[in-house]
Design an enzyme around this catalytic site. Structure first.
Site, PDB file in Angstrom:
ATOM      1  CG  HIS A 117      -2.308  -1.244   0.948  1.00 49.39           C
ATOM      2  ND1 HIS A 117      -1.588  -2.533   1.515  1.00 49.39           N
ATOM      3  CD2 HIS A 117      -3.074  -1.143   1.112  1.00 49.39           C
ATOM      4  CE1 HIS A 117      -2.416  -3.142   1.922  1.00 49.39           C
ATOM      5  NE2 HIS A 117      -3.363  -2.867   1.069  1.00 49.39           N
ATOM      6  CE  LYS A 142      -5.700  -4.446  -1.896  1.00 45.09           C
ATOM      7  NZ  LYS A 142      -6.172  -4.248   0.240  1.00 45.09           N
ATOM      8  CB  SER A 239     -22.572  10.588 -17.647  1.00 44.33           C
ATOM      9  OG  SER A 239     -24.079  12.007 -17.687  1.00 44.33           O
ATOM     10  CE  LYS A 288     -20.286  20.567 -21.199  1.00 46.89           C
ATOM     11  NZ  LYS A 288     -22.238  20.859 -20.872  1.00 46.89           N
ATOM     12  CG  ASN A 309     -22.555  17.155 -25.211  1.00 46.28           C
ATOM     13  OD1 ASN A 309     -22.042  15.957 -26.332  1.00 46.28           O
ATOM     14  ND2 ASN A 309     -23.832  17.026 -24.224  1.00 46.28           N
ATOM     15  CG  ASP A 340     -25.450  20.100 -23.766  1.00 47.76           C
ATOM     16  OD1 ASP A 340     -25.965  18.996 -22.964  1.00 47.76           O
ATOM     17  OD2 ASP A 340     -24.047  20.194 -23.191  1.00 47.76           O
ATOM     18  N   GLY A 381     -21.709  27.241 -20.640  1.00 47.53           N
ATOM     19  CA  GLY A 381     -21.754  26.332 -21.483  1.00 47.53           C
ATOM     20  C   GLY A 381     -23.344  25.653 -22.255  1.00 47.53           C
ATOM     21  NE  ARG A 406     -19.102  33.531 -19.203  1.00 53.91           N
ATOM     22  CZ  ARG A 406     -19.423  32.512 -18.017  1.00 53.91           C
ATOM     23  NH1 ARG A 406     -19.591  31.903 -17.202  1.00 53.91           N
ATOM     24  NH2 ARG A 406     -19.391  30.607 -18.522  1.00 53.91           N
ATOM     25  CG  MET A 440     -27.758  22.457  -9.852  1.00 58.23           C
ATOM     26  SD  MET A 440     -26.761  22.699 -10.549  1.00 58.23           S
ATOM     27  CE  MET A 440     -25.253  23.360  -9.092  1.00 58.23           C
ATOM     28  CE1 TYR A 465     -28.351  17.925 -15.323  1.00 57.60           C
ATOM     29  CE2 TYR A 465     -29.077  15.839 -13.489  1.00 57.60           C
ATOM     30  CZ  TYR A 465     -28.212  16.866 -14.349  1.00 57.60           C
ATOM     31  OH  TYR A 465     -26.753  16.767 -14.178  1.00 57.60           O
ATOM     32  N   GLY A 486     -35.763  20.489 -16.726  1.00 63.50           N
ATOM     33  CA  GLY A 486     -34.007  20.327 -17.225  1.00 63.50           C
ATOM     34  C   GLY A 486     -33.671  19.029 -17.862  1.00 63.50           C
ATOM     35  CD  GLN A 497     -23.259  11.891 -23.603  1.00 67.10           C
ATOM     36  OE1 GLN A 497     -23.824  12.127 -22.830  1.00 67.10           O
ATOM     37  NE2 GLN A 497     -22.271  13.641 -23.970  1.00 67.10           N
TER      38      GLN A 497
HETATM   39  P1  NAP Z   1     -20.860  27.242 -16.360  1.00 68.96           P
HETATM   40  O1  NAP Z   1     -20.716  27.609 -17.615  1.00 68.96           O
HETATM   41  O2  NAP Z   1     -20.956  27.339 -15.108  1.00 68.96           O
HETATM   42  O3  NAP Z   1     -22.703  28.694 -16.428  1.00 68.96           O
HETATM   43  C1  NAP Z   1     -23.366  28.793 -15.111  1.00 68.96           C
HETATM   44  C2  NAP Z   1     -24.153  30.016 -15.847  1.00 68.96           C
HETATM   45  O4  NAP Z   1     -24.602  30.333 -14.042  1.00 68.96           O
HETATM   46  C3  NAP Z   1     -23.489  31.641 -16.112  1.00 68.96           C
HETATM   47  O5  NAP Z   1     -24.151  32.130 -16.694  1.00 68.96           O
HETATM   48  C4  NAP Z   1     -23.777  31.933 -14.781  1.00 68.96           C
HETATM   49  O6  NAP Z   1     -23.507  33.549 -14.789  1.00 68.96           O
HETATM   50  C5  NAP Z   1     -25.228  31.877 -14.145  1.00 68.96           C
HETATM   51  N1  NAP Z   1     -24.714  31.869 -12.439  1.00 68.96           N
HETATM   52  C6  NAP Z   1     -24.555  30.845 -11.846  1.00 68.96           C
HETATM   53  N2  NAP Z   1     -25.150  31.777 -10.284  1.00 68.96           N
HETATM   54  C7  NAP Z   1     -25.057  32.744 -10.054  1.00 68.96           C
HETATM   55  C8  NAP Z   1     -26.691  33.180  -9.578  1.00 68.96           C
HETATM   56  N3  NAP Z   1     -26.049  33.316  -8.174  1.00 68.96           N
HETATM   57  N4  NAP Z   1     -26.800  34.588  -9.685  1.00 68.96           N
HETATM   58  C9  NAP Z   1     -27.144  34.584 -11.727  1.00 68.96           C
HETATM   59  N5  NAP Z   1     -26.308  33.785 -12.555  1.00 68.96           N
HETATM   60  C10 NAP Z   1     -25.583  32.881 -11.846  1.00 68.96           C
HETATM   61  O7  NAP Z   1     -22.039  26.347 -16.150  1.00 68.96           O
HETATM   62  P2  NAP Z   1     -23.872  25.119 -17.431  1.00 68.96           P
HETATM   63  O8  NAP Z   1     -22.595  24.031 -17.726  1.00 68.96           O
HETATM   64  O9  NAP Z   1     -23.261  26.260 -18.487  1.00 68.96           O
HETATM   65  O10 NAP Z   1     -24.849  24.216 -16.651  1.00 68.96           O
HETATM   66  C11 NAP Z   1     -25.537  25.510 -16.179  1.00 68.96           C
HETATM   67  C12 NAP Z   1     -26.426  24.431 -15.470  1.00 68.96           C
HETATM   68  O11 NAP Z   1     -27.031  24.389 -16.665  1.00 68.96           O
HETATM   69  C13 NAP Z   1     -26.541  24.416 -14.343  1.00 68.96           C
HETATM   70  O12 NAP Z   1     -25.630  23.870 -13.378  1.00 68.96           O
HETATM   71  C14 NAP Z   1     -27.118  22.390 -14.817  1.00 68.96           C
HETATM   72  O13 NAP Z   1     -28.607  22.655 -13.389  1.00 68.96           O
HETATM   73  C15 NAP Z   1     -27.933  22.458 -15.774  1.00 68.96           C
HETATM   74  N6  NAP Z   1     -27.939  21.962 -17.014  1.00 68.96           N
HETATM   75  C16 NAP Z   1     -28.201  20.973 -17.376  1.00 68.96           C
HETATM   76  C17 NAP Z   1     -27.929  20.173 -18.183  1.00 68.96           C
HETATM   77  C18 NAP Z   1     -29.189  19.031 -18.947  1.00 68.96           C
HETATM   78  O14 NAP Z   1     -29.147  18.373 -20.139  1.00 68.96           O
HETATM   79  N7  NAP Z   1     -30.745  19.909 -18.730  1.00 68.96           N
HETATM   80  C19 NAP Z   1     -27.000  19.689 -18.519  1.00 68.96           C
HETATM   81  C20 NAP Z   1     -25.896  20.463 -18.094  1.00 68.96           C
HETATM   82  C21 NAP Z   1     -25.775  21.548 -17.211  1.00 68.96           C
HETATM   83  P3  NAP Z   1     -21.990  34.476 -14.485  1.00 68.96           P
HETATM   84  O15 NAP Z   1     -21.634  34.324 -15.512  1.00 68.96           O
HETATM   85  O16 NAP Z   1     -22.276  35.679 -13.979  1.00 68.96           O
HETATM   86  O17 NAP Z   1     -21.192  33.432 -13.820  1.00 68.96           O
END
Ligand code: NAP
Length: 531
Positions: A117, A142, A239, A288, A309, A340, A381, A406, A440, A465, A486, A497
Site C-alpha cells: 500500500h 495486491k 451519467s 467542453k 460534450n 446539448d 456552457g 459574458r 440547483m 434538472y 431540465g 450520446q
Molecule cells: P457554467 O458554464 O458554469 O455557467 C453557469 C451560468 O450560471 C453562468 O451564466 C453564471 O453566470 C450563472 N450563474 C451562476 N450563479 C448565478 C447566480 N447566483 N445568479 C445568476 N447567475 C448565476 O455552467 P453550465 O454548464 O452552463 O450549466 C449551467 C446549469 O445548467 C447547470 O447548473 C445545470 O443545472 C444546467 N445543466 C443542465 C443540463 C441538462 O442536460 N439539463 C446539462 C448541463 C447543465 P456568471 O457568468 O455571472 O458566472
C-alpha cells in the site's frame, strides 16, 4: 476451479464486534460471497471466534497498520500474533504486507494475499516492487497506490495485463476509480468494495452495490468496451448510472466510468488513455471547449458553439479514407459532438408549442421556433449550446447574464441582443430558458426570475434538472405557464450520446425511468443514487 469464485471482495471495518457481526449478515444477504474483515478497525482486542460464528462464505483476515492506511497502532509483534491466530483460527485467507509476508509461513489451506500500500503516490519503482512481490509466497499479489494523475491508472492496469501471478492492483483516491472498475477487464481475479462506504475504509473505495449494480463488475471481461465521463468534479454525475443501465438494458458488453480530470489536463488524459482504449466520452465542466480543440473531426454544432460534450473514438480506417493516404501524426482520433445542442432542439421540437387562438392548431416544431422571441438566462456552457441551436432554427434570442461581459460576448457571436441582468424582466418573449445554475441543489429556494414575470402564454424551460421541480418550474406551473423541465434535456442529450457511442437506438423509456428514480427524493436503494 479458479482461485477466487467471487469477483468482488466486500470489506467490513467497524469498531464494535456487534456491528461487524451485523454487517457480515447484511453483506451476505445482499449477495456478498467473499468478505474481508478489517480487524484493525476493532476498538477492543479482536474476538475471532465471535466473528467467525457468522461465516458462511470465505473470509479474509486483515490487520492494517496506520502507515498502510489502516487503524492498527499497537506493537508489530502483537499484530503478527493476531494474524497467526487468524490463520489457525478458521479464516480462509490472510492479507500479509510484503515486508512481513516472509516471516509468517504458509499454514494448511489458508490462502495468502501479499500486499503493498502506498497512500501518497504511485512510486517510481512500482514495477520493481511488484516483481519482488511476485517472488514471495503469495496466492494473490495486491497493490493499492494513490493516484496523483489520471494516467497513474494505466501504470497499475499495465501490471495486470502480463501478470505472472494472480494480481489485484488499483489506484486509491477519486482519480483511481477507473483502475478499480477495469481490473476485471485486465485479468484481476477480484476487486474490493465496501459494505458500508461511510466507514472510510480506503480512499475512493466504492460500495458493493455500486460495483455490482452500477458498474456490473461481475460482467466486465476482456472484451468489455469502455466509455466514460470526463469532468471535474465528476463524482456526482448521473451519467455513469444512466449509461450503464442503458448498456445493460440493450445487452451490450460495455461499461461507463467517471474520469476525474483536472482542468488543463484533457489532452494529456486523452493521450494516456488511448492505449486502453476508451471508445467514447461524455464531457462536462470544465472540459467542453478543450474537447472541441482536442478532436480532429467536429460536427456542425461543435463548429458553431466551439464546445463539445461528446467525443467518439474514430478507427483509423474510418478516419483516413484512402488506404494509402499519409497518416496524420495525431494520436487521439476523436470526433466531437454537442448533444446539448441537438438535445435542446429535440426537446423544443417535442415539447414547445405555441397556441394560435381559438380554432387554430398550435404551432409546433420548427414553425414554433422560427422568428420566436426567446429570453436566455445565463451565458455559460449550456446557454451557448441552447442559444446557437435557437439561432440555427431562426428564433430571436436575447441573452442576459449576471456577468454582463459574458452575455455581450455570446450575443456578439450570435449576432443577437443582450440586456443587463437587472433588466431581464423587461424582455418580451414567448419562451424563457434558464441556463444558469440558480435553483440547483442545494439552493433549491432560489429562482432566477421574479414570479410576476411568469404569465399564461409563456413557456418556461428550466435546464436545471436536480431537482426536476425547481422553484422556477413550480412557480411557472402555479402561474399558468407551460413548463419544460431540465430532465427532458438531460434525457435527450444522454440519448444522443448513447446513440453516438453504440450506433443503435437508445432505450429511452428505461433511461427516463432511471433519471427520474435517481432524482426522486425518496431513494429506494443506494445503487439508484447518483454515483
Ligand atoms: P457554467 O458554464 O458554469 O455557467 C453557469 C451560468 O450560471 C453562468 O451564466 C453564471 O453566470 C450563472 N450563474 C451562476 N450563479 C448565478 C447566480 N447566483 N445568479 C445568476 N447567475 C448565476 O455552467 P453550465 O454548464 O452552463 O450549466 C449551467 C446549469 O445548467 C447547470 O447548473 C445545470 O443545472 C444546467 N445543466 C443542465 C443540463 C441538462 O442536460 N439539463 C446539462 C448541463 C447543465 P456568471 O457568468 O455571472 O458566472
Amino acid at each position: 476451479m479458479s482461485l477466487v469464485e467471487e469477483p468482488i471482495c466486500v470489506v467490513i471495518g467497524r469498531t464494535r464486534h456487534r456491528m461487524v457481526q451485523q454487517e457480515i449478515v447484511e453483506a451476505q444477504e445482499l449477495g456478498a460471497r467473499f468478505i474481508e474483515l478489517r480487524l484493525d478497525f476493532l476498538a477492543k482486542a479482536p474476538d475471532l471466534k465471535r466473528l467467525l460464528e457468522y461465516k458462511t462464505v470465505p473470509f479474509v483476515a486483515t490487520v492494517r497498520r496506520g502507515s498502510d492506511g489502516g487503524r492498527y497502532n499497537g506493537p508489530e509483534d502483537a499484530r503478527k500474533t493476531l494474524l497467526r491466530q487468524a490463520i489457525v483460527g478458521g479464516f480462509d485467507w490472510v492479507d500479509l504486507e510484503t515486508d512481513i509476508a516472509d516471516s509468517i509461513p504458509r499454514f494448511g489451506k489458508v490462502k495468502r494475499i501479499v500486499s503493498y500500500h502506498n497512500l501518497r503516490e504511485v512510486p517510481k519503482d512500482l514495477e520493481k516492487i511488484y516483481e519482488a512481490m511476485c517472488k514471495q509466497d503469495a496466492d494473490i499479489v495486491k497493490l493499492a497506490v494513490k493516484a496523483q494523475t489520471p494516467a497513474d491508472n494505466l501504470r497499475v492496469l499495465a501490471l495486470l495485463k502480463d501478470a505472472p501471478k494472480p494480481t489485484v492492483a488499483h489506484c486509491m483516491g477519486d482519480l483511481g476509480m477507473p483502475s478499480r472498475v477495469l481490473g476485471g477487464k485486465f485479468g484481476a481475479p477480484f476487486t474490493y468494495a465496501a459494505h458500508n462506504k461511510e466507514r472510510g475504509i480506503a480512499p475512493g473505495l466504492p460500495s458493493y452495490l455500486e460495483m455490482k449494480r452500477l458498474y456490473y463488475y461481475d460482467r466486465i471481461g476482456p472484451a468489455t468496451k469502455v466509455f466514460g465521463v470526463i469532468g471535474d468534479p465528476v463524482a456526482h454525475s448521473l451519467s455513469p448510472l444512466l449509461h450503464n443501465k442503458a448498456f445493460r438494458a440493450v445487452g451490450l458488453d460495455a461499461v461507463y466510468i467517471p474520469f476525474r480530470v483536472p482542468k488543463g489536463e484533457l489532452a494529456a488524459f486523452l493521450q494516456a488513455f488511448d492505449q486502453l482504449p476508451v471508445e467514447g466520452y461524455s464531457v462536462t465542466i470544465p472540459h467542453k471547449e478543450a474537447a472541441a480543440e482536442a478532436a480532429d473531426e467536429l460536427d456542425p454544432a461543435v463548429e458553431s458553439t466551439k464546445a463539445a460534450n461528446t467525443l467518439i473514438r474514430r478507427r483509423r480506417e474510418e478516419r483516413f479514407a484512402p488506404a494509402d493516404a499519409p497518416i496524420r501524426r495525431k494520436e487521439n482520433r476523436f470526433a466531437a459532438y454537442n448533444t446539448d445542442f441537438s438535445g435542446t432542439l429535440s426537446t423544443l421540437f417535442d415539447l414547445f408549442q405555441l397556441d394560435m387562438g381559438a380554432g387554430q392548431p398550435p404551432l409546433t416544431g420548427r414553425d414554433a421556433l422560427r422568428g420566436r422571441p426567446v429570453l436566455i438566462l445565463g451565458a455559460g456552457g449550456v446557454a451557448r449550446a441552447v442559444a446557437f441551436a435557437l439561432v440555427q432554427e431562426g428564433a430571436l434570442p436575447t441573452i442576459t447574464n449576471r456577468t454582463a461581459e459574458r452575455a455581450q460576448r455570446l450575443a456578439e457571436a450570435l449576432q443577437a441582443r443582450h440586456v443587463d441582468w437587472a433588466a431581464r424582466h423587461n424582455v418580451i418573449c414567448d419562451l424563457v430558458i434558464n441556463c444558469t445554475s440558480v435553483g440547483m441543489h442545494p439552493n433549491i429556494d432560489e429562482s432566477p426570475l421574479h414570479p410576476s414575470f411568469l404569465k399564461p402564454g409563456l413557456t418556461v424551460f428550466d435546464t436545471v434538472y436536480n431537482p426536476e421541480t425547481t422553484l422556477l418550474v413550480k412557480e411557472g406551473r402555479q402561474r399558468g405557464c407551460k413548463v419544460i423541465t431540465g430532465v427532458e434535456l438531460f434525457l435527450r442529450q444522454a440519448v444522443g450520446q448513447f446513440e453516438l457511442f453504440t450506433g443503435r437506438g437508445a432505450p429511452i423509456e428505461k433511461m427516463s425511468q432511471v433519471i427520474r428514480k435517481a432524482l426522486s427524493p425518496v431513494k429506494i436503494r443506494d445503487e439508484e443514487a447518483p454515483a
